[in-house]
Design an enzyme around this catalytic site. Structure first.
Site, PDB file in Angstrom:
ATOM      1  N   ASP A  56      37.710  44.857  40.865  1.00 51.30           N
ATOM      2  CA  ASP A  56      38.062  46.282  40.834  1.00 51.30           C
ATOM      3  C   ASP A  56      36.866  47.105  40.346  1.00 51.30           C
ATOM      4  O   ASP A  56      36.474  48.088  40.959  1.00 51.30           O
ATOM      5  CB  ASP A  56      39.256  46.503  39.894  1.00 51.30           C
TER       6      ASP A  56
ATOM      7  N   GLU B  35      36.685  39.958  46.493  1.00 48.43           N
ATOM      8  CA  GLU B  35      36.333  40.971  47.473  1.00 48.43           C
ATOM      9  C   GLU B  35      34.842  41.297  47.469  1.00 48.43           C
ATOM     10  O   GLU B  35      34.169  41.218  48.491  1.00 48.43           O
ATOM     11  CB  GLU B  35      37.143  42.243  47.204  1.00 48.43           C
TER      12      GLU B  35
HETATM   13  O1  TRH Z   1      36.296  38.758  40.135  1.00 45.81           O
HETATM   14  P1  TRH Z   1      37.029  38.730  41.423  1.00 45.81           P
HETATM   15  O2  TRH Z   1      37.951  37.645  41.615  1.00 45.81           O
HETATM   16  O3  TRH Z   1      37.742  40.092  41.542  1.00 45.81           O
HETATM   17  C1  TRH Z   1      38.850  40.523  42.237  1.00 45.81           C
HETATM   18  C2  TRH Z   1      39.960  40.808  41.295  1.00 45.81           C
HETATM   19  O4  TRH Z   1      40.667  39.637  41.053  1.00 45.81           O
HETATM   20  C3  TRH Z   1      40.828  41.870  41.850  1.00 45.81           C
HETATM   21  O5  TRH Z   1      41.983  42.081  41.095  1.00 45.81           O
HETATM   22  C4  TRH Z   1      41.180  41.549  43.262  1.00 45.81           C
HETATM   23  O6  TRH Z   1      41.796  42.635  43.743  1.00 45.81           O
HETATM   24  C5  TRH Z   1      39.941  41.310  44.054  1.00 45.81           C
HETATM   25  O7  TRH Z   1      39.178  40.270  43.469  1.00 45.81           O
HETATM   26  C6  TRH Z   1      40.239  40.984  45.482  1.00 45.81           C
HETATM   27  O8  TRH Z   1      35.979  38.677  42.647  1.00 45.81           O
HETATM   28  P2  TRH Z   1      34.976  39.763  43.257  1.00 45.81           P
HETATM   29  O9  TRH Z   1      35.737  40.793  44.009  1.00 45.81           O
HETATM   30  O10 TRH Z   1      33.983  39.017  43.981  1.00 45.81           O
HETATM   31  O11 TRH Z   1      34.300  40.468  42.016  1.00 45.81           O
HETATM   32  C7  TRH Z   1      33.341  39.851  41.213  1.00 45.81           C
HETATM   33  C8  TRH Z   1      32.300  40.848  40.774  1.00 45.81           C
HETATM   34  O12 TRH Z   1      31.494  40.283  39.762  1.00 45.81           O
HETATM   35  C9  TRH Z   1      31.359  41.259  41.895  1.00 45.81           C
HETATM   36  O13 TRH Z   1      31.052  42.634  41.799  1.00 45.81           O
HETATM   37  C10 TRH Z   1      30.109  40.448  41.617  1.00 45.81           C
HETATM   38  C11 TRH Z   1      30.128  40.401  40.129  1.00 45.81           C
HETATM   39  N1  TRH Z   1      29.381  39.307  39.493  1.00 45.81           N
HETATM   40  C12 TRH Z   1      28.342  39.630  38.648  1.00 45.81           C
HETATM   41  O14 TRH Z   1      28.021  40.808  38.477  1.00 45.81           O
HETATM   42  N2  TRH Z   1      27.671  38.618  38.023  1.00 45.81           N
HETATM   43  C13 TRH Z   1      27.992  37.310  38.206  1.00 45.81           C
HETATM   44  O15 TRH Z   1      27.338  36.423  37.598  1.00 45.81           O
HETATM   45  C14 TRH Z   1      29.052  36.996  39.102  1.00 45.81           C
HETATM   46  C15 TRH Z   1      29.409  35.556  39.353  1.00 45.81           C
HETATM   47  C16 TRH Z   1      29.731  38.016  39.731  1.00 45.81           C
END
Ligand code: TRH
Length: 377
Positions: free
Chosen positions: A17, A273
Site C-alpha cells: 500500500d 503488487e
Molecule cells: O509487501 P507486499 O506483500 O504488499 C502488498 C500488501 O500485502 C497489500 O496489502 C496488498 O494489497 C498488496 O501487496 C497486493 O508486496 P509489494 O506490493 O511488492 O510491496 C513491497 C514493497 O516493499 C515494494 O514497494 C518494494 C518494497 N521493498 C523495499 O523497499 N525493500 C526491500 O528490501 C523489499 C524486499 C521490498
C-alpha cells in the site's frame, strides 16, 4: 497554478500500500509538478521502504512530497483538487465534507488493485459512488491499453539498462550489501510470503550442477528458509551453503536499492503488487507470489496475468512458466517445474526483456492519472 493532490494510504498489511502510493506521490511531484500531500496511517511501514522518514513527525517534506500522518482523530483540512483513495480506503468523513464544501468539487478517484483480468479495461474510469454531489471514479492500473497502466518513472528503463550494462556499478552495489557472487553463478532474489513449496525448490537448486546464489531480504519467507537449512536462527548477513546453493539473508533495503537488486539478479521471486511490477521493469525472468485472497479469487488473477504474460512464448516455454507459477502459488512441488523452466532459460530470459519493452511502450499510471484529471476539468 499547480493542481493540488491528496493521496490517502491506509496500510492494511505489509508494504504494498505504502510502496505504491509513495512511488506515485514522488512521480506526480517530479514529473508532473503537482503539489502532493500523502496521508499515511502507519509511518513505521513507510520507514521500512524509506528510511529517511521520521516517524515522530506529523508533517514532513520528503522528495518534494508533503508526507502527513493520517491520525485516528482527523483534524479539519481543506480538500485538494484531486483526491485519491488508494486501494478503496475509506476517507475521513470530515474530509469528505470538506470535499463537498469546495466551490469546485475535487476529482475523487479510487486507485484500485492491479489485475490483468479482462473486466478491468471495461471498468476503468467508470463512476462509482457520490457523496453530496461529489462523484467518485474507479481508476484501475493494468497491463492493457484500456486501463490506467503501470507505475513507471520517466527514464526508468534506460537507467536500468545502463546499470545492467555496467559491471562495476553492479559489483559495487552488491558489495555494499555484502554480496560477493562467484563468477558465473546464477544470482536470484527471493521476496515472498510463507510458502510450503519452498523446500522442494531449494532442494532442486542445491542439486543443480549450475551454482545459485540466492538473496533473501528479511521478511516472511525467512522461517521456511531457516527450516530448510536446519539452523536455529537466521539473521541479516547470514550466509549458508548447501551443495550448489548459497543462501544469503539481506536487510530490507530502501525502495530504490531494491530496484537495483532486482536489476542485478538473473531471476527474481517477487510478491504482492509493487515488487511484482518492479520485477517486470527489471527485464529478467521472474516468479510471482500473489497476495492470497478469500475463496481463492487470487488464482483467477494469477491465471489472467499468466495468459497475457506468456502469450508470446513458445508452447513448451509457456507451459514451463505456467507450471512453475501455479506450483508456487498452490504451495505444490517445485522441483519438476523448476527443471522444466531451466530447459527454456534463454527463451524465457529474452521474453522478459520483450515483455518489459511492450509494457514500457504504454502510458504510465501517473501520466494517465494526470491526463484523466485534465480531461475531467
Ligand atoms: O509487501 P507486499 O506483500 O504488499 C502488498 C500488501 O500485502 C497489500 O496489502 C496488498 O494489497 C498488496 O501487496 C497486493 O508486496 P509489494 O506490493 O511488492 O510491496 C513491497 C514493497 O516493499 C515494494 O514497494 C518494494 C518494497 N521493498 C523495499 O523497499 N525493500 C526491500 O528490501 C523489499 C524486499 C521490498
Amino acid at each position: 497554478m499547480k493542481a493540488s493532490w491528496d493521496i490517502f494510504c491506509s496500510v492494511v498489511d505489509n508494504y504494498g500500500d505504502i510502496g505504491v502510493t509513495w512511488r506515485l506521490a514522488r512521480q506526480l511531484v517530479a514529473e508532473h509538478h503537482c503539489a502532493v500531500r500523502l496521508w499515511v496511517d502507519d509511518l513505521r511501514a513507510f520507514e521500512r521502504i524509506c528510511p529517511q522518514i521520521d516517524i515522530r513527525q506529523a508533517c514532513q517534506q520528503q522528495d518534494g512530497v508533503e508526507v502527513r500522518h493520517w491520525p485516528a482523530q482527523w483534524q479539519p483540512e481543506t480538500a485538494a483538487d484531486v483526491v485519491i483513495a488508494a486501494f478503496a480506503c475509506q476517507l475521513p468523513h470530515v474530509y469528505m465534507e470538506a470535499m463537498a464544501d469546495r466551490q469546485q468539487p475535487p476529482l475523487w478517484l479510487n486507485l484500485d488493485y492491479l489485475s490483468a483480468e479482462d473486466w478491468v479495461g471495461g471498468c476503468h474510469g467508470l463512476p462509482s459512488v457520490k457523496f453530496r454531489g461529489v462523484q467518485k471514479y474507479f481508476f484501475f492500473p493494468g497491463f492493457q491499453p484500456q486501463t490506467g497502466g503501470l507505475l513507471r518513472e520517466g527514464g526508468l528503463l534506460a537507467q536500468r539498462r545502463a546499470f545492467q550494462a555496467d559491471g562495476q556499478a553492479r559489483a559495487a552495489f552488491l558489495q555494499a550489501l555484502g554480496v560477493m557472487p562467484a563468477a558465473g553463478v546464477r544470482l536470484m532474489s527471493l521476496f515472498a510470503y510463507e510458502n510450503a513449496g519452498l523446500g522442494g525448490w531449494l532442494d532442486a537448486l542445491a542439486c543443480d550442477l549450475h551454482p545459485t546464489h540466492l538473496l533473501v531480504p528479511e521478511g516472511r519467507i525467512l522461517g521456511d528458509v531457516q527450516r530448510w537449512l536446519g539452523v536455529d536462527s537466521l539473521a541479516v548477513g547470514n550466509l549458508q551453503v548447501r551443495q550448489s546453493l548459497t543462501v544469503q539473508v539481506l536487510p530490507f533495503i530502501r525502495q530504490e536499492d531494491y530496484d537495483r537488486l532486482l536489476w542485478c539478479c538473473d531471476f527474481n521471486a517477487v510478491r504482492g503488487e509493487d515488487s511484482f511490477v518492479r520485477a517486470q521493469w527489471a527485464g529478467r525472468p521472474m516468479l510471482w507470489h500473489i497476495y492470497r485472497q478469500d475463496e481463492d479469487i487470487h488464482l483467477d488473477k494469477l491465471e489472467a496475468f499468466l495468459a497475457l504474460y506468456t502469450r508470446a512464448l513458445s508452447p513448451p516455454a509457456r507451459a514451463a512458466v505456467q507450471a512453475l507459477w501455479r506450483s508456487w502459488n498452490t504451495e505444490a512441488q517445485m522441483a519438476e517445474a523448476w527443471g522444466e523452466l531451466l530447459l527454456h532459460w534463454p527463451e524465457v530470459t529474452a521474453h522478459a526483456e520483450q515483455w518489459c519493452l511492450e509494457q514500457g511502450s504504454q502510458v504510465d499510471l501517473a501520466a494517465a492519472l494526470v491526463q484523466f484529471y485534465l480531461n475531467w476539468i
